[in-house]
Design a protein around this motif. Sequence first.
Motif, short mmCIF file in Angstrom:
data_model
loop_
_atom_site.label_atom_id
_atom_site.label_comp_id
_atom_site.label_asym_id
_atom_site.label_seq_id
_atom_site.Cartn_x
_atom_site.Cartn_y
_atom_site.Cartn_z
N VAL A 4 0.83 -1.21 0.00
CA VAL A 4 0.00 0.00 0.00
C VAL A 4 0.86 1.26 0.00
N LEU A 5 1.88 1.29 0.85
CA LEU A 5 2.67 2.52 1.02
C LEU A 5 3.82 2.65 0.03
N GLY A 6 4.29 1.55 -0.51
CA GLY A 6 5.37 1.60 -1.49
C GLY A 6 6.60 2.30 -0.96
N SER A 7 7.12 3.25 -1.74
CA SER A 7 8.35 3.95 -1.36
C SER A 7 8.17 4.92 -0.19
N SER A 8 6.92 5.19 0.21
CA SER A 8 6.68 6.05 1.37
C SER A 8 6.95 5.33 2.69
N LEU A 9 7.07 4.02 2.63
CA LEU A 9 7.33 3.23 3.82
C LEU A 9 8.79 3.36 4.21
N VAL A 10 9.05 3.91 5.39
CA VAL A 10 10.43 4.07 5.87
C VAL A 10 10.94 2.74 6.40
N HIS A 11 10.13 2.10 7.21
CA HIS A 11 10.54 0.86 7.84
C HIS A 11 9.31 0.13 8.35
N TYR A 12 9.38 -1.17 8.41
CA TYR A 12 8.29 -2.00 8.92
C TYR A 12 8.85 -2.81 10.07
N LEU A 13 8.19 -2.77 11.21
CA LEU A 13 8.75 -3.41 12.39
C LEU A 13 7.66 -4.07 13.20
N VAL A 14 7.91 -5.29 13.64
CA VAL A 14 7.01 -6.00 14.55
C VAL A 14 7.63 -5.92 15.94
N PRO A 15 6.85 -5.50 16.94
CA PRO A 15 7.40 -5.42 18.30
C PRO A 15 7.97 -6.76 18.76
N GLU A 16 9.08 -6.71 19.46
CA GLU A 16 9.73 -7.92 19.96
C GLU A 16 8.78 -8.73 20.84
N GLY A 17 8.73 -10.02 20.59
CA GLY A 17 7.90 -10.90 21.39
C GLY A 17 6.45 -10.99 20.93
N VAL A 18 6.10 -10.27 19.88
CA VAL A 18 4.72 -10.28 19.39
C VAL A 18 4.67 -11.06 18.07
N THR A 19 4.03 -12.23 18.12
CA THR A 19 3.85 -13.03 16.91
C THR A 19 2.38 -13.26 16.61
N THR A 27 2.16 -8.34 29.48
CA THR A 27 2.67 -7.13 30.12
C THR A 27 3.88 -6.55 29.37
N LYS A 28 4.80 -7.38 28.95
CA LYS A 28 6.01 -6.91 28.29
C LYS A 28 5.73 -6.31 26.91
N SER A 29 4.59 -6.67 26.32
CA SER A 29 4.27 -6.20 24.98
C SER A 29 4.17 -4.68 24.90
N GLN A 30 3.60 -4.05 25.91
CA GLN A 30 3.47 -2.58 25.88
C GLN A 30 4.83 -1.91 25.74
N SER A 31 5.81 -2.38 26.50
CA SER A 31 7.14 -1.77 26.39
C SER A 31 7.78 -2.11 25.04
N SER A 32 7.51 -3.30 24.50
CA SER A 32 8.03 -3.66 23.18
C SER A 32 7.42 -2.79 22.08
N ILE A 33 6.14 -2.47 22.23
CA ILE A 33 5.46 -1.62 21.26
C ILE A 33 6.07 -0.21 21.28
N ILE A 34 6.27 0.32 22.46
CA ILE A 34 6.89 1.65 22.60
C ILE A 34 8.30 1.63 22.02
#
Length: 99
Positions: A4-19, A27-34
Amino acid sequence: MKQVLGSSLVHYLVPEGVTTTNDLLKTKSQSSIIEAGLQLKKAGAGLLALACTGLSTIGSAVPLKKATGLRVIDPVSAAAYGLLLCNVLTWAFLDTYNA
């Protein structure tokens, strides 16, 4: 998101520990998201677009905005706003057309 974003996408990241969406409730997911938001900002992101409705469900947009200072697009809120806008425009058109 990449398609959808093509070249406008700077980076794509999944928070650590979130599958899975259920991982967002840990509980740890909130800090991983931040942390992921801060990494995206460091990579040059000008805004954050949440690519999972689960992030919306747990209310991630406000904490991410506070932590990063970036605008955050919440997919559920954006969809609701889009539907509301379409509804308003449709009614305005019908009122004008039927007048």
